[in-house]
Motif scaffolding. Structure first.
Motif, mmCIF file in Angstrom:
data_model
loop_
_atom_site.group_PDB
_atom_site.id
_atom_site.type_symbol
_atom_site.label_atom_id
_atom_site.label_comp_id
_atom_site.label_asym_id
_atom_site.label_seq_id
_atom_site.Cartn_x
_atom_site.Cartn_y
_atom_site.Cartn_z
ATOM 1 N N ALA A 137 72.841 110.488 33.492
ATOM 2 C CA ALA A 137 73.094 109.258 32.961
ATOM 3 C C ALA A 137 73.627 108.340 33.932
ATOM 4 O O ALA A 137 73.170 107.311 34.367
ATOM 5 C CB ALA A 137 73.809 109.275 31.751
ATOM 6 N N ALA A 138 74.603 108.757 34.986
ATOM 7 C CA ALA A 138 75.142 108.120 35.787
ATOM 8 C C ALA A 138 74.264 107.605 36.922
ATOM 9 O O ALA A 138 74.234 106.522 37.633
ATOM 10 C CB ALA A 138 76.557 108.653 36.294
ATOM 11 N N VAL A 139 73.373 108.718 37.084
ATOM 12 C CA VAL A 139 72.360 108.648 38.231
ATOM 13 C C VAL A 139 71.312 107.693 37.906
ATOM 14 O O VAL A 139 70.819 106.621 38.755
ATOM 15 C CB VAL A 139 71.753 110.009 38.687
ATOM 16 N N ALA A 140 70.927 107.759 36.791
ATOM 17 C CA ALA A 140 69.860 106.892 36.304
ATOM 18 C C ALA A 140 70.403 105.452 36.233
ATOM 19 O O ALA A 140 69.776 104.511 36.526
ATOM 20 C CB ALA A 140 69.493 107.258 34.808
ATOM 21 N N PHE A 141 71.870 105.108 35.942
ATOM 22 C CA PHE A 141 72.494 103.932 35.836
ATOM 23 C C PHE A 141 72.229 103.173 37.369
ATOM 24 O O PHE A 141 71.650 102.126 37.436
ATOM 25 C CB PHE A 141 73.563 104.041 35.418
ATOM 26 N N GLU A 142 72.521 104.006 38.407
ATOM 27 C CA GLU A 142 72.586 103.761 39.715
ATOM 28 C C GLU A 142 71.188 103.262 40.162
ATOM 29 O O GLU A 142 70.953 102.154 40.740
ATOM 30 C CB GLU A 142 73.171 104.874 40.510
ATOM 31 N N GLN A 143 70.175 103.992 39.773
ATOM 32 C CA GLN A 143 68.696 103.712 40.174
ATOM 33 C C GLN A 143 68.295 102.608 39.626
ATOM 34 O O GLN A 143 67.562 101.574 40.271
ATOM 35 C CB GLN A 143 67.852 104.834 39.750
ATOM 36 N N ARG A 144 68.689 102.208 38.144
ATOM 37 C CA ARG A 144 68.268 100.809 37.649
ATOM 38 C C ARG A 144 69.064 99.750 38.247
ATOM 39 O O ARG A 144 68.221 98.688 38.475
ATOM 40 C CB ARG A 144 68.641 101.017 36.097
ATOM 41 N N ILE A 145 70.284 99.916 38.578
ATOM 42 C CA ILE A 145 71.085 98.758 39.403
ATOM 43 C C ILE A 145 70.572 98.322 40.601
ATOM 44 O O ILE A 145 70.491 97.256 41.066
ATOM 45 C CB ILE A 145 72.454 99.143 39.257
ATOM 46 N N ARG A 146 70.133 99.631 41.458
ATOM 47 C CA ARG A 146 69.465 99.190 42.780
ATOM 48 C C ARG A 146 68.148 98.501 42.606
ATOM 49 O O ARG A 146 67.877 97.382 43.468
ATOM 50 C CB ARG A 146 69.014 100.591 43.231
ATOM 51 N N THR A 147 67.224 98.776 41.446
ATOM 52 C CA THR A 147 66.164 98.088 41.491
ATOM 53 C C THR A 147 66.310 96.515 40.817
ATOM 54 O O THR A 147 65.648 95.573 41.650
ATOM 55 C CB THR A 147 65.331 98.737 40.225
ATOM 56 N N LEU A 148 67.310 96.389 39.962
ATOM 57 C CA LEU A 148 67.631 94.825 39.742
ATOM 58 C C LEU A 148 68.252 94.109 40.848
ATOM 59 O O LEU A 148 68.033 93.082 40.989
ATOM 60 C CB LEU A 148 68.855 94.987 38.375
ATOM 61 N N ALA A 149 68.919 94.881 41.553
ATOM 62 C CA ALA A 149 69.638 94.016 42.747
ATOM 63 C C ALA A 149 68.809 93.581 43.557
ATOM 64 O O ALA A 149 68.767 92.547 44.302
ATOM 65 C CB ALA A 149 70.928 94.853 43.305
ATOM 66 N N ALA A 150 67.833 94.590 44.178
ATOM 67 C CA ALA A 150 66.774 94.320 44.987
ATOM 68 C C ALA A 150 65.951 93.131 44.562
ATOM 69 O O ALA A 150 65.667 92.030 45.659
ATOM 70 C CB ALA A 150 65.811 95.537 45.317
ATOM 71 N N ALA A 151 65.688 92.824 43.537
ATOM 72 C CA ALA A 151 64.892 91.758 42.908
ATOM 73 C C ALA A 151 65.595 90.540 43.200
ATOM 74 O O ALA A 151 64.905 89.279 43.385
ATOM 75 C CB ALA A 151 64.378 92.008 41.614
ATOM 76 N N GLN A 152 66.838 90.540 43.230
ATOM 77 C CA GLN A 152 67.828 89.262 43.305
ATOM 78 C C GLN A 152 68.319 88.944 44.941
ATOM 79 O O GLN A 152 68.989 88.341 45.078
ATOM 80 C CB GLN A 152 68.889 89.293 42.401
ATOM 81 N N HIS A 153 67.825 89.847 45.907
ATOM 82 C CA HIS A 153 68.210 89.874 47.083
ATOM 83 C C HIS A 153 69.812 90.205 47.245
ATOM 84 O O HIS A 153 70.580 89.416 48.036
ATOM 85 C CB HIS A 153 68.061 88.564 47.878
ATOM 86 N N ILE A 154 70.386 91.273 46.305
ATOM 87 C CA ILE A 154 71.804 91.615 46.541
ATOM 88 C C ILE A 154 71.786 92.902 46.722
ATOM 89 O O ILE A 154 70.893 93.738 46.454
ATOM 90 C CB ILE A 154 72.205 91.307 45.109
#
Length: 383
Positions: A264-281
């Motif tokens: 679950a923690a790994v899935a959270f990290e992967q999702r956050i990386r995807t969201l951050a990349a879309a906002q140039h963060i």
């Protein structure tokens, strides 16, 4: 019989036949005992159920039964023999729990020694529970709760669950007898939530089941509500990753739970990386993230704005707390406790963590907005 009369008197109310008269409290040794009880005109559940019920019908029926059991437990009475033959449905559809013949009562409510003889197994053939075997204490309210889960399974399949562990693989009833569910039930989106409920309710070890009738009632009521559409993809992925049922040995089960928490923690990290990349963060995770801290998995993230250089600190924690898992997060000093649920329910854990990732990242963006606004205000002040 004295035990049964005392138990019935303690739990008298909706769903339990009323007592009108009895001589069990004052009868002489040679006198024949009697009990006058309200007549319930109806049929038992085994006679009533001709075919599996719909999900909604089964959930509502089980909720009614669970509330009766919760009231019994509130009066410190354990039924210990919940099965279709001991549930009567009257013509109006109201159900009654009957036959408190092997109910457990607190020591102060017993008359004499009415304990089951050593070597005898309690319970029933509807669903045999390991804690009801000879030599066990057999005074655990979680056993009644597990019987109620078995009734839900029966209502959905018209099949007795029989045992918590089938064959060498130790499969629980809902997985071993999956084909017993009608196709319409298996195809219903709510079946995902039902599966996670059975994953908890049919655990071999009581410590990983629902810990009270109230906790089961919460889950039943939740499934009656529409499932959030955002969770479908997350749940589908979780089902693909879900491992075989945890083994009887406590250490193996604990390891399995901790590994599902890490997923679950790994899935959270992967999702956050995807969201951050879309906002140039740029999200900079701690080395080895998620990091194991005793019975918790912690993700520490430093978010950095690629163009402006502004940074926001945040973390996510998935922690084992007894029979539950607790999820918390913090963004730039703002805490958020967003989930608490049964540790054995890895399906629901991954769903909740996946759902929260969007709210978590929204908090990160808000933190960036506040910091940039604060910096601009400071520069204007200097000017």
């Amino acid at each position: 019989m004295k035990q049964e009369v005392v138990g019935l008197a303690k739990v008298m109310g909706k769903g339990v036949p009323a007592i009108f008269d009895s001589n069990t409290g004052h009868a002489r040794e040679e006198e024949e005992l009697y009990l006058v009880q309200a007549w319930v005109d109806g049929v038992n559940l085994q006679q009533y159920l001709k075919r599996p019920l719909s999900i909604e019908g089964a959930l509502k029926f089980t909720l009614s039964l669970a509330r009766i059991v919760e009231r019994c437990h509130g009066s410190h009475v354990l039924h210990r023999d919940i099965k279709p033959e001991n549930i009567i449905i009257d013509p109006s559809g109201e159900l009654f729990l009957v036959d408190f013949g092997i109910a457990w009562l607190p020591p102060d409510d017993r008359e004499g020694d009415h304990a089951t003889r050593a070597g005898q197994e309690l319970g029933n053939r509807f669903l045999r529970l390991p804690e009801m075997a000879a030599g066990q204490p057999r005074d655990d309210p979680r056993s009644d709760v597990t019987f109620v889960v078995g009734i839900l399974f029966y209502l959905l399949t018209a099949t007795y669950p029989r045992t918590l562990s089938f064959g060498g693989n130790g499969l629980p009833p809902h997985r071993h007898l999956r084909e017993a569910f009608p196709v319409a039930t298996r195809d219903d989106p709510r079946m995902l939530r039902l599966t996670s409920l059975f994953d908890v309710g049919f655990q071999f070890t009581p410590n990983f089941r629902f810990q009270s009738a109230g906790r089961l009632i919460e889950r039943l009521e939740e499934i009656l509500d529409p499932m959030p559409t955002e969770s479908t993809a997350v749940m589908t992925t979780a089902i693909e990753r879900y491992q075989e049922m945890m083994r009887e040995h406590e250490t193996a089960k604990r390891h399995t739970i901790l590994m599902s928490m890490r997923e679950a923690a790994v899935a959270f990290e992967q999702r956050i990386r995807t969201l951050a990349a879309a906002q140039h963060i740029e999200p900079i995770m701690m080395a080895g993230s998620p990091l194991r801290e005793n019975d918790a998995w912690v993700t520490t993230i430093r978010f950095r704005q690629i163009t402006g250089g502004t940074e926001v600190m945040a973390y996510q924690k998935v922690q084992l707390d007894g029979a539950d898992v607790i999820c918390t997060s913090r963004v730039d000093g703002t805490p958020c406790d967003y989930y608490r649920g049964p540790a054995a329910d890895s399906l629901r854990l991954i769903e909740e963590v996946g759902r929260h990732s969007g709210a978590f990242f929204a908090m990160v963006l808000d933190a960036f907005v506040r910091k940039v606004a604060s910096r601009r205000s400071f520069l204007k002040l200097i000017e």
